[in-house]
Design an enzyme around this catalytic site. Structure first.
Site, PDB file in Angstrom:
ATOM      1  CG  HIS A  25      32.469  39.984  45.496  1.00 22.86           C
ATOM      2  ND1 HIS A  25      32.015  41.183  45.037  1.00 22.86           N
ATOM      3  CD2 HIS A  25      32.299  39.112  44.475  1.00 22.86           C
ATOM      4  CE1 HIS A  25      31.588  41.044  43.793  1.00 22.86           C
ATOM      5  NE2 HIS A  25      31.739  39.794  43.424  1.00 22.86           N
TER       6      HIS A  25
ATOM      7  CD  GLU B 125      37.149  33.643  42.100  1.00 22.69           C
ATOM      8  OE1 GLU B 125      36.930  32.938  41.111  1.00 22.69           O
ATOM      9  OE2 GLU B 125      36.256  34.232  42.735  1.00 22.69           O
ATOM     10  CG  ASP B 126      38.796  37.233  39.853  1.00 19.80           C
ATOM     11  OD1 ASP B 126      39.018  36.016  39.798  1.00 19.80           O
ATOM     12  OD2 ASP B 126      37.669  37.730  39.715  1.00 19.80           O
TER      13      ASP B 126
END
Length: 748
Positions: free
Chosen positions: A89, A93-94
């Site tokens: 998840h 994003e990271d």
């Protein structure tokens, strides 16, 4: 010594593998061989992507996705797809992983879930709440895949469980946001266990004193409670065994946060909260026998204990909107205590504990409309307007997270579920949008009532419509459901746009008469000249004849462009946008007592902070920074909805002036009690009284006093003196929420 990091890294690798094996163990009954391969692949991808990342606590980052996946599998009973998505998840994003990579490795479904979970980059206008946008994006995916919301809740739960490593100001902001949005969302999805834990963790960080008080009292009264429960359940157990039932009896203690809420709302101490626990009787019985068996058990319980007829709740015949089914009664024990008894089947208990996931496991086996499907269709309607402002969206969505419901009927006897407090107008929109828009009134149980009439469970409602009816702004005060509010706003906007078009045409004709060009520059000048905020407002005012267009002659016109020469006055630094440019919210701390970057700051009148109170600063729209207590009634709302405008604040060491404090005193009305109170104030060093008022009803008095004190410790001394006075039962600070102007706290 040089080898120590290597040993640590090797140890970490073993611990990470152990954590992953623990995840596999809880999913072992719920996956095929192919799905196991995909879970292992997701783990390998996540480990590689996060290999150089560590959490604030110092541990490897990969522990977080593993923990989130385990919550999904073990506490929500979600399947392999959710476990894979939970492991991945944070990768998009990271890390360097892209959505295309996810799609190629794991397929479309996992990619869509990850996309819903990936936060929006922080490239928005500085006045937009990033958190509001993130929440809105997550909810927009609800109609595609509910797993997005469930994984997000698991993610938030693990973050709350590991919040101790964050800075105190971050802890407060995250806890406020969780309490404001995520705990109600868990409740609406039927995840009661998770909702209770989230609320308890929020209380632990937002009000540690309250949390510790309830927690310690629960521990100290545990043994007494257990003895009482054994005595209470003994005759019921014997009777059920004699009847041949297969059952389990549990005692469920109320969560710390709900006990604290009850203490605050009812204004009672811990010892006077009567429903600290509930007895739960869970029957192992076939689905077709659930209803008669639960009522038979109710009959057995009430053979031993007298029930309270006002406290019977039948959620078996009419389940709640989140699928909750149970039969609740409150009975009187021989010791003179009220005890809540919940009677349900194993199926109902799993739905109550695990919520949505368990509900979908069972939904095929029961006839009738699926309550979640209905709720999701409401959400789809609510998110139909994708251009809606993010904060408006969050507010409207929160309206749909009802805690309590009422059950009302159409003239044909069809059952409709609405939130407590719903009006005839909400009911009309629940039937159909067109009926809502044309509604002029209603008949409730054959009696004529207005649009604002609040409905009650069991009402039969007939809506009266008129083809000439049109919605107006007042309707927004009557409606409480997200659906009704959204439809009314859409209709009002449509009407506003139609009127604005008329006004635009009128202005265009006037411009042509005076040889003025219809360009945005000229419109902006007129907005300032006529003191309106937007071009639409200007056009509407023109259409309604509220703008004197004859003044156009007196405005300087150079080659069709208007010119207004106005004296420019220097502005004080008060507006939100100016302040936000000036300060760094991550590094800057407002020290109360010192000048702060030429920014106006003042104390919020709703909670009157004192030196020594835990405080934070909130950047208002146009009144500089307001200092609030962290336990202010407005704090959760401000830090939950608009934490991007909250900054850290602390008091300067030396207190330099007196501050107003509000106190409420409750006690037994007695001759001379007011005299005793004023004497205490006059003998207390450096305390001056500003105002005092007393009311007495049926022998109980309530006094409100405003006093000047130097700081929190000074006030605590005064409170202690009051509490030692005979006749005074309770002393507390009171906050006047109405003292703060609403317009300073709206989102820009």
């Amino acid at each position: 010594m040089e080898n120590k990091p290597e040993i640590d890294l090797e140890q970490e690798r073993k611990e990470i593998l152990n954590a992953f094996r623990s995840l596999l163990r809880v999913t072992k009954n719920n996956r095929t061989r192919e799905e196991t391969k995909q879970i292992r692949k997701a783990f390998d991808v996540a480990v590689e992507a996060h290999k150089d990342m560590r959490r604030k606590s110092g541990e490897p980052y990969i522990y977080h996705p593993i923990a989130v996946a385990k919550i999904c599998a073990e506490e929500m009973e979600l399947g392999p797809t959710a476990v894979i998505a939970a492991l991945l998840h944070d990768t998009v994003e990271d890390t360097y992983i892209t959505l295309d990579d996810i799609q190629e490795l794991f397929g479309d479904t996992v990619m869509k879930v990850i996309d819903g979970l990936t936060k929006i980059p922080e490239v928005f206008d500085e006045n937009v709440s990033i958190q509001a946008e993130n929440f809105r994006k997550m909810i927009l995916t609800i109609s595609d895949d509910l797993r997005v919301v469930l994984i997000k809740l698991a993610d938030r739960l693990h973050n709350m469980r590991t919040l101790e490593s964050m800075r105190p100001d971050k802890q407060l902001k995250i806890a406020s946001e969780t309490n404001f949005l995520y705990a109600p969302l868990a409740h609406r999805l039927g995840l009661y266990t998770i909702k209770s834990e989230l609320e308890d963790l929020c209380l632990m960080y937002m009000n540690p004193q309250g949390y510790n008080e309830v927690s310690s009292k629960l521990k100290s009264t545990h043994a007494v409670r257990q003895r009482f429960i054994r005595r209470f359940t003994h005759p019921i157990k014997e009777a059920l065994q004699n009847e041949g039932y297969v059952f389990d009896i549990k005692a469920r203690t109320k969560s710390i946060s709900s006990i604290w809420r009850k203490m605050k709302s009812k204004k009672v101490p811990f010892e006077e909260v009567f429903d600290l626990f509930a007895i739960r009787i869970i029957l192992d019985t076939p689905e077709e026998l659930e209803k008669p068996d639960c009522w038979r058990v109710y009959s057995i319980v009430t053979d031993f204990y007298q029930p309270n007829p006002d406290r019977l709740r039948d959620w078996i015949s009419t389940p709640r909107a989140n699928g909750y089914e149970s039969l609740h009664t409150t009975v009187m024990s021989p010791q003179g205590k009220w005890v809540e008894v919940q009677i349900r089947s194993v199926r109902m208990d799993q739905i109550a504990e695990k919520g949505l996931a368990a509900h979908y496991n069972y939904k095929e086996s029961k006839n009738g409309e699926n309550k979640f499907d209905r709720w999701i269709s409401e959400i789809r309607e609510l998110i139909g307007n994708h251009s809606e402002d993010a904060m408006d969206f969050v507010n409207e969505f929160k309206l749909n997270l009802f805690n309590d419901e009422i059950y009302v009927f159409t003239p044909q006897g069809e059952l409709r579920v609405l939130p407590t407090g719903a009006t005839t107008l909400d009911f009309a929109f629940d039937i159909h949008t067109d009926i809502g828009l044309k509604c002029i009134g209603a008949k409730v149980n054959k009696r004529l009532v207005p649009l604002s009439h609040q409905l009650k469970s069991g009402n039969q409602v007939e809506i009266i419509t008129s083809s000439k009816q049109k919605p107006n702004e007042e309707w927004l005060k009557f409606a409480i459901t997200g659906r009704a509010k959204q439809k009314i706003k859409a209709a009002l906007n449509e009407e506003r746009n139609r009127i604005a078009e008329d006004g635009k045409e009128i202005l265009d004709r006037k411009f042509k008469q005076h040889n003025i060009r219809f360009i945005s520059e000229n419109i902006s000048i007129l907005e300032k000249y006529y003191n309106v905020s937007t071009a639409t407002d200007l056009y509407i005012r023109i259409a309604k004849g509220k703008v004197d267009l004859t003044k156009l002659r007196s405005i300087k016109n150079v080659a069709g462009v208007l010119k207004i020469e106005k004296e420019v006055k220097p502005k004080k630094l008060k507006s939100s946008s100016e302040i936000q440019k000036r300060i760094d919210k991550k590094k800057d701390t407002l020290v109360i007592g010192d000048d702060f970057k030429d920014v106006d700051y003042d104390f919020a009148k709703c909670c009157n902070p004192l030196p020594g109170d835990s405080v934070f600063g909130f950047i208002t729209v146009s009144n500089g920074i307001k200092i609030h207590r962290t336990d202010c009634p407005n704090a959760e709302n401000l830090m939950g909805k608009m934490n991007y405008r909250c900054i850290t604040a602390r008091w300067k060491d030396q207190a330099v002036k007196q501050h107003i404090a509000n106190l409420k005193l409750v006690g037994i009305d007695d001759v001379g009690i007011v005299n005793k109170i004023t004497e205490i104030i006059s003998f207390q060093h450096n305390v001056n009284m500003r105002s005092i008022s007393f009311e007495s009803i049926d022998g109980i008095f309530e006094g409100k006093i405003q006093v000047y004190v130097m700081d929190k410790y000074h006030l605590d001394e005064l409170i202690e003196k009051f509490e030692m006075t005979e006749g005074i039962q309770r002393v507390e600070r009171w906050d006047d929420v109405s003292k703060e102007k609403d317009e300073d706290y709206i989102s820009e």
